[in-house]
Design a protein around this motif. Structure first.
Motif, PDB file in Angstrom:
ATOM      1  N   ILE A 136       0.835  -1.201   0.000  1.00  0.00           N
ATOM      2  CA  ILE A 136       0.000   0.000   0.000  1.00  0.00           C
ATOM      3  C   ILE A 136       0.874   1.257   0.000  1.00  0.00           C
ATOM      4  O   ILE A 136       0.589   2.227  -0.711  1.00  0.00           O
ATOM      5  CB  ILE A 136      -0.980  -0.016   1.194  1.00  0.00           C
ATOM      6  CG1 ILE A 136      -2.002  -1.142   1.005  1.00  0.00           C
ATOM      7  CG2 ILE A 136      -1.687   1.323   1.353  1.00  0.00           C
ATOM      8  CD1 ILE A 136      -2.890  -1.389   2.189  1.00  0.00           C
ATOM      9  N   PHE A 138      -3.618   5.557  -9.212  1.00  0.00           N
ATOM     10  CA  PHE A 138      -5.012   5.760  -8.814  1.00  0.00           C
ATOM     11  C   PHE A 138      -5.324   5.039  -7.513  1.00  0.00           C
ATOM     12  O   PHE A 138      -5.924   5.605  -6.596  1.00  0.00           O
ATOM     13  CB  PHE A 138      -5.950   5.278  -9.933  1.00  0.00           C
ATOM     14  CG  PHE A 138      -7.394   5.407  -9.591  1.00  0.00           C
ATOM     15  CD1 PHE A 138      -8.031   6.630  -9.680  1.00  0.00           C
ATOM     16  CD2 PHE A 138      -8.132   4.315  -9.166  1.00  0.00           C
ATOM     17  CE1 PHE A 138      -9.374   6.767  -9.347  1.00  0.00           C
ATOM     18  CE2 PHE A 138      -9.467   4.442  -8.831  1.00  0.00           C
ATOM     19  CZ  PHE A 138     -10.086   5.674  -8.927  1.00  0.00           C
ATOM     20  N   ARG A 139      -4.916   3.775  -7.431  1.00  0.00           N
ATOM     21  CA  ARG A 139      -5.202   3.003  -6.217  1.00  0.00           C
ATOM     22  C   ARG A 139      -4.506   3.605  -5.003  1.00  0.00           C
ATOM     23  O   ARG A 139      -5.041   3.625  -3.896  1.00  0.00           O
ATOM     24  CB  ARG A 139      -4.779   1.547  -6.397  1.00  0.00           C
ATOM     25  CG  ARG A 139      -5.769   0.751  -7.224  1.00  0.00           C
ATOM     26  CD  ARG A 139      -5.267  -0.658  -7.490  1.00  0.00           C
ATOM     27  NE  ARG A 139      -4.913  -1.359  -6.277  1.00  0.00           N
ATOM     28  CZ  ARG A 139      -4.022  -2.360  -6.223  1.00  0.00           C
ATOM     29  NH1 ARG A 139      -3.413  -2.764  -7.326  1.00  0.00           N
ATOM     30  NH2 ARG A 139      -3.764  -2.952  -5.085  1.00  0.00           N
ATOM     31  N   GLY A 140      -3.291   4.102  -5.198  1.00  0.00           N
ATOM     32  CA  GLY A 140      -2.570   4.737  -4.099  1.00  0.00           C
ATOM     33  C   GLY A 140      -3.270   5.989  -3.602  1.00  0.00           C
ATOM     34  O   GLY A 140      -3.367   6.229  -2.398  1.00  0.00           O
ATOM     35  N   LYS A 141      -3.780   6.787  -4.542  1.00  0.00           N
ATOM     36  CA  LYS A 141      -4.502   8.003  -4.155  1.00  0.00           C
ATOM     37  C   LYS A 141      -5.794   7.662  -3.424  1.00  0.00           C
ATOM     38  O   LYS A 141      -6.190   8.360  -2.489  1.00  0.00           O
ATOM     39  CB  LYS A 141      -4.806   8.847  -5.394  1.00  0.00           C
ATOM     40  CG  LYS A 141      -3.574   9.516  -5.965  1.00  0.00           C
ATOM     41  CD  LYS A 141      -3.921  10.329  -7.192  1.00  0.00           C
ATOM     42  CE  LYS A 141      -2.661  10.951  -7.780  1.00  0.00           C
ATOM     43  NZ  LYS A 141      -2.952  11.725  -8.992  1.00  0.00           N
ATOM     44  N   ARG A 142      -6.472   6.583  -3.861  1.00  0.00           N
ATOM     45  CA  ARG A 142      -7.697   6.176  -3.177  1.00  0.00           C
ATOM     46  C   ARG A 142      -7.389   5.684  -1.757  1.00  0.00           C
ATOM     47  O   ARG A 142      -8.137   5.960  -0.823  1.00  0.00           O
ATOM     48  CB  ARG A 142      -8.415   5.073  -3.964  1.00  0.00           C
ATOM     49  CG  ARG A 142      -8.843   5.480  -5.352  1.00  0.00           C
ATOM     50  CD  ARG A 142      -9.851   6.581  -5.344  1.00  0.00           C
ATOM     51  NE  ARG A 142     -11.194   6.090  -5.105  1.00  0.00           N
ATOM     52  CZ  ARG A 142     -12.278   6.841  -5.197  1.00  0.00           C
ATOM     53  NH1 ARG A 142     -12.192   8.100  -5.545  1.00  0.00           N
ATOM     54  NH2 ARG A 142     -13.464   6.326  -4.949  1.00  0.00           N
ATOM     55  N   HIS A 143      -6.285   4.956  -1.599  1.00  0.00           N
ATOM     56  CA  HIS A 143      -5.872   4.536  -0.258  1.00  0.00           C
ATOM     57  C   HIS A 143      -5.582   5.756   0.601  1.00  0.00           C
ATOM     58  O   HIS A 143      -5.958   5.814   1.779  1.00  0.00           O
ATOM     59  CB  HIS A 143      -4.629   3.643  -0.325  1.00  0.00           C
ATOM     60  CG  HIS A 143      -4.934   2.197  -0.526  1.00  0.00           C
ATOM     61  ND1 HIS A 143      -5.546   1.427   0.423  1.00  0.00           N
ATOM     62  CD2 HIS A 143      -4.693   1.376  -1.574  1.00  0.00           C
ATOM     63  CE1 HIS A 143      -5.680   0.191  -0.016  1.00  0.00           C
ATOM     64  NE2 HIS A 143      -5.171   0.129  -1.236  1.00  0.00           N
ATOM     65  N   GLN A 144      -4.884   6.711   0.020  1.00  0.00           N
ATOM     66  CA  GLN A 144      -4.505   7.923   0.743  1.00  0.00           C
ATOM     67  C   GLN A 144      -5.744   8.699   1.181  1.00  0.00           C
ATOM     68  O   GLN A 144      -5.800   9.223   2.294  1.00  0.00           O
ATOM     69  CB  GLN A 144      -3.640   8.793  -0.165  1.00  0.00           C
ATOM     70  CG  GLN A 144      -2.741   9.744   0.552  1.00  0.00           C
ATOM     71  CD  GLN A 144      -1.729  10.354  -0.407  1.00  0.00           C
ATOM     72  OE1 GLN A 144      -1.914  10.342  -1.624  1.00  0.00           O
ATOM     73  NE2 GLN A 144      -0.652  10.876   0.138  1.00  0.00           N
ATOM     74  N   LEU A 152       2.132   1.840  -3.485  1.00  0.00           N
ATOM     75  CA  LEU A 152       1.093   2.426  -4.333  1.00  0.00           C
ATOM     76  C   LEU A 152       0.932   3.926  -4.058  1.00  0.00           C
ATOM     77  O   LEU A 152       0.742   4.726  -4.986  1.00  0.00           O
ATOM     78  CB  LEU A 152      -0.244   1.711  -4.113  1.00  0.00           C
ATOM     79  CG  LEU A 152      -0.343   0.279  -4.616  1.00  0.00           C
ATOM     80  CD1 LEU A 152      -1.640  -0.349  -4.150  1.00  0.00           C
ATOM     81  CD2 LEU A 152      -0.229   0.223  -6.121  1.00  0.00           C
ATOM     82  N   ARG A 176     -15.500   2.843   4.422  1.00  0.00           N
ATOM     83  CA  ARG A 176     -14.279   3.561   4.071  1.00  0.00           C
ATOM     84  C   ARG A 176     -14.391   5.066   4.341  1.00  0.00           C
ATOM     85  O   ARG A 176     -13.384   5.736   4.500  1.00  0.00           O
ATOM     86  CB  ARG A 176     -13.949   3.342   2.592  1.00  0.00           C
ATOM     87  CG  ARG A 176     -13.495   1.952   2.265  1.00  0.00           C
ATOM     88  CD  ARG A 176     -12.118   1.676   2.769  1.00  0.00           C
ATOM     89  NE  ARG A 176     -11.136   2.514   2.076  1.00  0.00           N
ATOM     90  CZ  ARG A 176      -9.844   2.387   2.209  1.00  0.00           C
ATOM     91  NH1 ARG A 176      -9.354   1.463   2.990  1.00  0.00           N
ATOM     92  NH2 ARG A 176      -9.037   3.175   1.570  1.00  0.00           N
ATOM     93  N   CYS A 224     -11.037   1.366  -3.476  1.00  0.00           N
ATOM     94  CA  CYS A 224     -10.055   1.327  -4.559  1.00  0.00           C
ATOM     95  C   CYS A 224     -10.520   0.535  -5.766  1.00  0.00           C
ATOM     96  O   CYS A 224      -9.890   0.581  -6.809  1.00  0.00           O
ATOM     97  CB  CYS A 224      -8.762   0.694  -4.062  1.00  0.00           C
ATOM     98  SG  CYS A 224      -8.025   1.571  -2.725  1.00  0.00           S
ATOM     99  N   ARG A 225     -11.585  -0.217  -5.626  1.00  0.00           N
ATOM    100  CA  ARG A 225     -11.927  -1.178  -6.676  1.00  0.00           C
ATOM    101  C   ARG A 225     -13.147  -0.777  -7.488  1.00  0.00           C
ATOM    102  O   ARG A 225     -13.889  -1.621  -7.946  1.00  0.00           O
ATOM    103  CB  ARG A 225     -12.147  -2.549  -6.048  1.00  0.00           C
ATOM    104  CG  ARG A 225     -10.879  -3.056  -5.398  1.00  0.00           C
ATOM    105  CD  ARG A 225     -11.030  -4.437  -4.868  1.00  0.00           C
ATOM    106  NE  ARG A 225      -9.789  -4.894  -4.283  1.00  0.00           N
ATOM    107  CZ  ARG A 225      -9.636  -6.068  -3.738  1.00  0.00           C
ATOM    108  NH1 ARG A 225     -10.644  -6.911  -3.682  1.00  0.00           N
ATOM    109  NH2 ARG A 225      -8.480  -6.420  -3.233  1.00  0.00           N
TER     110      ARG A 225
END
Length: 181
Positions: free
Chosen positions: A141, A150-156, A144, A173, A161-162
């Protein structure tokens, strides 16, 4: 004859006496029939748990300790296939494949001897489990997030993310985002 308040107290008193007498009758009936259960699902202290009565004494002592596999105490009263699933990173399919590759029979954990436990420990050590797996996921994570995909920004941002919709749902979330003024 009596006031309304006095009558209500008398009524409550008779109900309490009846409950007490029923409890005494149930306890004495249990003594007559040899049952130590009071009938309400509350056994008395002298009743042994069902599984312990048929076990030899040395097994009872070892049941409290628990078998240690992969750095985790696995449950003693469960079957090996289910007990292995208490280890983080081992699910149903993995536990079945571990049992198949070691040739260990799927019996209760307290029934395993040292030989079988050694086989299980050796096989479980081949998998990435517990702290190592958690660390690996955390590093993935972080990678990312570092590369700003994109997935890294969503985690942030703490969002799904999906590709799930977030207009109405995604409460898990999006929690702790409400600012109270």
């Amino acid at each position: 004859m009596f006031s309304g308040r006095m009558q209500s107290w008398l009524y409550v008193g008779t109900i309490l006496v009846n409950i007490l007498l029923l409890g005494i009758a149930a306890a004495s009936f249990g003594k007559l029939t040899g049952s130590s259960d009071l009938g309400y699902g509350m056994p008395t202290m002298n009743r042994a748990r069902p599984g312990f009565a048929r076990m030899p004494v040395q097994t009872r002592r070892s049941m409290t300790a628990g078998a240690r596999v992969g750095g985790v105490d696995i449950p003693n009263r469960k079957r090996v296939e289910v007990a292995l699933q208490s280890i983080y990173g081992i699910g149903k399919a993995t536990s079945k494949s571990i049992l198949q590759s070691t040739g260990v029979e799927n019996k209760r954990t307290y029934e395993l001897d040292e030989d079988e436990l050694t086989k299980l420990r050796a096989e479980v050590d081949k998998y990435v489990i517990e702290g190592d797996l958690r660390r690996q996921i955390r590093q993935d994570i972080a990678r990312l997030i570092d590369i700003q995909c994109f997935r890294g920004k969503r985690h942030q941002a703490g969002l799904p993310c999906r590709g799930q919709n977030t207009k109405n749902n995604a409460r898990t979330r999006k929690r702790n985002r409400h600012v109270k003024i």
